[in-house]
Motif scaffolding. Structure first.
Motif: not given
Length: 330
Positions: A141-162
């Motif tokens: 268990y080793r974490w990245q920053s919350g900002a890094t994970t938030a960017e991943q979430i944002y890109r996933w969200w924007q990946r499929d806007l249908e």
């Protein structure tokens, strides 16, 4: 154990005649934070950090006798001096320092060391004896920053806007952290489950900046949520609540997503590693920085961490069994 002992009701300090995060009804309860395995109803008197008051009253009852504390302020209880220090876990979370004569103990509750815009940063408390959690007490268990994970979430969200994007995470702490971290990338409204909205409003009342939210229950039945992000607790997954979302992409945000296969076993298309607890390096770092000569390890992988502290660092460390179970989806 001496200054703090384990009783059927919970962690007890006889010199101060109080309990810390008791799991049964007691007269005086000092609460580290408002997650349901640490804050139980029925006690006569509660002490907790002032910013956690709204959530504690919502969960334990509006009429509880709650004495709000400020970080760092000392109070005298019995023959002890007690103070609350930030744990960096969720809104209003605290470590509790107990001093009796020249003996100092610190009970960590749950904590994390990485930055989080929704709560005060962790404060190192030097002590003789430290009671630490070990929810994620394994080297994997080793974490990245919350900002890094938030960017991943944002890109996933924007990946499929249908399609709707359904992100599942704990309704208290994790959901608000996601909403705050995402302000770096967008100002778009996010739709939320009712359980998330109620607690998010309490965060807003104490000044936490997050994306605007609208409960899904306040939308027209014909609304399709096309291209929208929707945040819900894990209990909403595969429930009747999900039926109104057509062909959604789904994801789960949790530290448990660091375990290979966890996402598939839970039935999500995507997993994001985001935790409100300390990872393995942070647990070890924290114990070192407290300068404690005795460490009790509770909650999670307590045997692994205590063995490491003893064998590798020469600290007198041992497991401590409690009823702290981790965040409960409620």
């Amino acid at each position: 154990m001496s200054l703090i002992s384990v009783r059927p009701e919970g962690l007890y300090c006889a010199q101060g005649d109080f309990y810390i995060d008791p799991w049964r009804k007691v007269e005086t309860a000092l609460i580290t934070h408002a997650h349901s395995d640490h804050a139980r109803s029925g006690s006569e008197h509660y002490y907790a950090i002032h910013s956690s008051a709204g959530i504690l009253r919502k969960r334990l009852g509006q009429d509880i006798d709650l004495k709000p504390m400020q970080y760092g302020d000392k109070i005298k209880l019995g023959n002890t001096w007690v103070s609350f220090h930030s744990a960096g876990h969720v809104l209003g979370s605290a470590q509790i320092r107990v001093e009796h004569k020249d003996d100092v103990w610190c009970i960590s509750g749950d904590y994390k060391r990485c930055a989080d815009p929704t709560c005060e940063p962790f404060e190192v408390v030097e002590c003789d004896t430290y009671i630490t959690e070990a929810t994620f007490g394994l080297p994997i268990y080793r974490w990245q920053s919350g900002a890094t994970t938030a960017e991943q979430i944002y890109r996933w969200w924007q990946r499929d806007l249908e399609r709707p994007s359904l992100l599942f995470c704990y309704s208290f702490g994790k959901a608000q952290r996601v909403l705050a971290e995402l302000t770096q990338f967008t100002d778009k409204t996010v739709y939320v489950h009712g359980a998330v909205q109620a607690l998010t409003e309490i965060y807003r009342q104490v000044g936490v900046n997050m994306l605007p939210t609208v409960p899904t229950s306040q939308t027209e039945k014909s609304y399709r949520f096309q291209g929208d992000l929707v945040i819900a607790p894990p209990s909403g997954h595969r429930s009747t609540w999900m039926k109104r979302f057509k062909r959604p992409q789904t994801a789960f945000a949790s530290g448990w997503m660091a375990v290979r296969g966890a996402r598939r076993r839970r039935g999500y298309e995507r997993g994001f590693i985001l935790s409100d607890h300390a990872d393995w390096p942070s647990l070890i770092r924290t114990v070192k920085e407290t300068k404690a000569t005795t460490v009790y390890v509770t909650h999670g992988q307590n045997d692994v961490l205590s063995r490491y502290l003893t064998e590798q660092l020469g600290i007198n460390a041992m497991p401590l069994d409690t009823l702290f179970e981790g965040e409960v989806d409620n």
